[in-house]
Design an enzyme around this catalytic site. Structure first.
Site, PDB file in Angstrom:
ATOM      1  N   GLU A   3     172.797 -41.176 -22.106  1.00  0.00           N
ATOM      2  CA  GLU A   3     172.130 -42.453 -21.904  1.00  0.00           C
ATOM      3  C   GLU A   3     170.617 -42.212 -21.789  1.00  0.00           C
ATOM      4  O   GLU A   3     170.162 -41.557 -20.863  1.00  0.00           O
ATOM      5  CB  GLU A   3     172.668 -43.079 -20.623  1.00  0.00           C
ATOM      6  CG  GLU A   3     172.215 -44.481 -20.397  1.00  0.00           C
ATOM      7  CD  GLU A   3     172.911 -45.124 -19.208  1.00  0.00           C
ATOM      8  OE1 GLU A   3     173.009 -44.480 -18.154  1.00  0.00           O
ATOM      9  OE2 GLU A   3     173.363 -46.268 -19.346  1.00  0.00           O
ATOM     10  N   GLU A  59     179.853 -48.356 -11.371  1.00  0.00           N
ATOM     11  CA  GLU A  59     179.443 -48.762 -12.727  1.00  0.00           C
ATOM     12  C   GLU A  59     178.272 -47.865 -13.092  1.00  0.00           C
ATOM     13  O   GLU A  59     177.200 -47.952 -12.511  1.00  0.00           O
ATOM     14  CB  GLU A  59     179.061 -50.238 -12.721  1.00  0.00           C
ATOM     15  CG  GLU A  59     179.106 -50.842 -14.108  1.00  0.00           C
ATOM     16  CD  GLU A  59     177.763 -50.820 -14.774  1.00  0.00           C
ATOM     17  OE1 GLU A  59     177.441 -49.785 -15.427  1.00  0.00           O
ATOM     18  OE2 GLU A  59     177.020 -51.802 -14.655  1.00  0.00           O
ATOM     19  N   LYS A  90     171.702 -52.100  -0.290  1.00  0.00           N
ATOM     20  CA  LYS A  90     170.587 -51.154  -0.426  1.00  0.00           C
ATOM     21  C   LYS A  90     170.070 -51.298  -1.852  1.00  0.00           C
ATOM     22  O   LYS A  90     170.622 -50.730  -2.779  1.00  0.00           O
ATOM     23  CB  LYS A  90     171.070 -49.727  -0.161  1.00  0.00           C
ATOM     24  CG  LYS A  90     170.000 -48.802   0.430  1.00  0.00           C
ATOM     25  CD  LYS A  90     168.758 -48.646  -0.433  1.00  0.00           C
ATOM     26  CE  LYS A  90     168.959 -47.647  -1.555  1.00  0.00           C
ATOM     27  NZ  LYS A  90     167.780 -47.566  -2.442  1.00  0.00           N
TER      28      LYS A  90
HETATM   29  P1  ADP Z   1     167.627 -43.799 -10.815  1.00  0.00           P
HETATM   30  O1  ADP Z   1     167.576 -42.304 -10.778  1.00  0.00           O
HETATM   31  O2  ADP Z   1     167.297 -44.375 -12.121  1.00  0.00           O
HETATM   32  O3  ADP Z   1     166.869 -44.445  -9.683  1.00  0.00           O
HETATM   33  P2  ADP Z   1     170.074 -43.930  -9.330  1.00  0.00           P
HETATM   34  O4  ADP Z   1     171.471 -43.957  -9.797  1.00  0.00           O
HETATM   35  O5  ADP Z   1     169.650 -42.705  -8.593  1.00  0.00           O
HETATM   36  O6  ADP Z   1     169.163 -44.177 -10.600  1.00  0.00           O
HETATM   37  O7  ADP Z   1     169.770 -45.204  -8.437  1.00  0.00           O
HETATM   38  C1  ADP Z   1     170.638 -46.300  -8.263  1.00  0.00           C
HETATM   39  C2  ADP Z   1     170.663 -46.701  -6.806  1.00  0.00           C
HETATM   40  O8  ADP Z   1     171.221 -45.605  -6.051  1.00  0.00           O
HETATM   41  C3  ADP Z   1     169.294 -46.964  -6.177  1.00  0.00           C
HETATM   42  O9  ADP Z   1     169.404 -48.015  -5.225  1.00  0.00           O
HETATM   43  C4  ADP Z   1     168.987 -45.653  -5.481  1.00  0.00           C
HETATM   44  O10 ADP Z   1     168.088 -45.785  -4.413  1.00  0.00           O
HETATM   45  C5  ADP Z   1     170.356 -45.264  -4.973  1.00  0.00           C
HETATM   46  N1  ADP Z   1     170.525 -43.843  -4.678  1.00  0.00           N
HETATM   47  C6  ADP Z   1     169.857 -42.777  -5.189  1.00  0.00           C
HETATM   48  N2  ADP Z   1     170.282 -41.621  -4.658  1.00  0.00           N
HETATM   49  C7  ADP Z   1     171.257 -41.929  -3.763  1.00  0.00           C
HETATM   50  C8  ADP Z   1     172.102 -41.174  -2.886  1.00  0.00           C
HETATM   51  N3  ADP Z   1     172.026 -39.862  -2.810  1.00  0.00           N
HETATM   52  N4  ADP Z   1     172.998 -41.851  -2.138  1.00  0.00           N
HETATM   53  C9  ADP Z   1     173.094 -43.205  -2.216  1.00  0.00           C
HETATM   54  N5  ADP Z   1     172.338 -43.960  -3.003  1.00  0.00           N
HETATM   55  C10 ADP Z   1     171.418 -43.354  -3.776  1.00  0.00           C
END
Ligand code: ADP
Ligand code: MG
Length: 483
Positions: free
Chosen positions: A385, A252, A177
């Protein structure tokens, strides 16, 4: 001329696959704010299909391949990535806004991960263990099965390469994903995997929003391991969802990594590295060296030289290939601006600021590089961060204080130590709490060979290097009584 945005689909069972709901998400070019593509808006239904495809591959054609065959597929894939490097780099530069030279390096890193893990596939093995007489005991490293990979938008190709490369090398089938902000390079890389001979279902990509496709992936009971790279908050949600079905995770989660400069350091060597460690990818790097801790006797002089460099840093469109591109999105720029506003209201001194070049479209998400000085160690910009081109300078008096400040954040991902004193190099390297420590250099993540991961809120588990192969396998012990 107005171009119709390209429409991209999921990649399931080696085929472009439309979202079940038929919906899509616009893809924005951060350099000029235009929508140039559409990606499929994945839902739980699409994740279900991808997990099913991966399971069939694991139980079928992919699962039956030998380690040697898996390795060869990865190496052919690596060659194809390298051959298409320019196409992938241009796609990544457009999608993320990163300067084209940096995007090229990311494509090369993806090829290198696949080469490394392709080569490692048939060199990874279990052991025989001493036990009671009349027994032979051996261990086998088995793939988990179907692995989930949630990828952030900052380094799509690199993080995909390190995660999927290692998982496939040891025989897992993957469901990926990518981030909604940047996934085009991965969809293209997946097409090249088909050309390389990867059997259908071994690699699947479902695009979409985190709380929809990402959450569905983390909660899916058919997923046997999840590797997540992203923010601490989202990492917590992923781990919680995975815990419900006892699914192991590797997290990470970023850092607030210090570069510690002692008065005896080789400053000519340090200066470009100190700067690059924070401006690379416009500061949107988990392992960015976002704090510079400077021994007090050197503080004024080094600040002056850093200020000179920061003043010369230019931000502009990805294809202009300057020191900085735009940030990934307006949302991210607002976040960084909020940090800067809090620094200002906290009385923190801005010592230098770079520029945004005139040719940068006003609809792009640009922000100049900023150097802050005398940042109190408990202030937000010294603790959290920022994920932008903002460097916080902090003075220290001795080794003990340097260690205290370096370790005094919730994070522990990377640290840099600059000194010519050999004893001090080792003392400091042992005392800082960080997954990677660089002495008289700074790798911002380092090479593909080097295990990478955090202490504390930076996460747990290690990716990259040979070490990652342990994380993507489970150990089975077989005890044979033969008398
Ligand atoms: P940002 O807020 O900078 O996008 P995230 O940590 O939310 O950073 O995003 C990292 C990854 O996690 C992306 O692929 C995002 O789509 C995914 N992501 C965001 N929210 C969720 C969630 N609730 N469950 C699983 N994956 C998520
Ligand atoms: Mg984008």
């Amino acid at each position: 001329m107005l171009q119709t945005p390209t429409r991209h689909l999921h990649f399931i069972d080696n085929e472009p696959t439309a979202a079940e709901n038929g919906e899509s998400i616009p893809v924005v070019d951060p350099s000029d704010g235009t929508v140039f593509a559409q990606i499929a808006r994945g839902s739980a239904h699409d994740i279900e299909r991808a997990v099913g495809a991966a399971r069939r591959a694991f139980d079928g054609a992919w699962g039956r391949q030998t380690a040697l065959e898996r390795g060869r597929v990865l190496q052919r894939w690596s060659d194809l990535i390298e051959a298409q490097r320019e196409e992938l780099a241009v796609l990544e530069a457009r999608d993320t806004g990163k300067p084209i030279t940096q995007a090229r390096a990311d494509a090369t890193a993806l090829a290198r991960y696949l080469e490394f893990y392709g080569g490692a596939a048939d060199k990874f093995h279990g052991e025989t263990l001493p036990y009671q007489s009349g027994y032979t005991v051996l261990t086998i490293r088995e793939p988990h099965g179907v692995t989930g990979h949630i990828i952030p938008w900052n380094y799509p190709m690199q993080i995909f390469g390190r995660s999927v490369g290692a998982a496939l090398a040891v025989g897992n089938a993957c469901v990926v994903k990518p981030a909604e902000d940047a996934c085009l390079s991965l969809l293209r890389a997946a097409e090249l995997a088909v050309e390389a001979g990867l059997p259908a279902g071994a690699l699947n990509i479902v695009t979409g929003f985190g709380p929809e496709a990402g959450a569905a992936l983390s909660a899916h009971p058919g997923i046997d391991h999840i590797s997540f790279t992203g923010s601490p908050l989202t990492g917590k949600l992923v781990a919680q969802a995975a815990a419900v079905h006892h699914c192991p995770v590797t997290l990470e989660l970023g850092g607030k990594s210090p570069q510690i400069v002692f008065a005896d350091a080789d400053l000519d060597a340090a200066l470009p590295v100190l700067t690059n460690a924070i401006i690379q990818n416009c500061g949107q790097t988990c392992s960015a060296g976002s704090r510079v801790l400077i021994e007090r006797s050197l503080y004024g002089a080094l600040l002056e030289r850093l200020a000179e460099r920061f003043g010369a840093l230019r931000a502009g469109p990805a294809m202009a290939d300057l020191e900085l591109g735009p940030l990934i999105s307006d949302k991210q720029r607002t976040r960084v601006r909020d940090f800067l506003a809090k620094a200002e209201s906290g009385g923190i001194r801005t010592v230098a600021q770079g520029s945004i070049v005139g040719e940068a479209p006003s609809q792009g998400f640009y922000l100049p590089a900023t150097l802050l000085a005398d940042v109190p160690t408990d202030h937000l910009v010294a603790q959290e961060e920022v994920f932008g081109p903002v460097l916080a300078a902090i003075p220290f008096d001795d080794e003990d204080e340097a260690v205290r400040i370096a370790n005094g954040t919730p994070y522990g991902l990377v640290a840099g130590i600059w000194t010519r004193d050999g004893g001090r190099q080792l003392r400091m390297a042992r005392r800082v709490r960080a997954g990677q420590v660089f002495v008289n250099n700074y790798g911002a993540g380092g090479g593909v060979e080097l295990p990478f991961g955090g202490f504390k809120h930076s996460g747990y588990g290690r990716e990259k290097g040979f070490e990652a192969l342990y994380g993507f396998t489970a150990l089975k012990t077989i005890a044979i009584r033969h008398g």
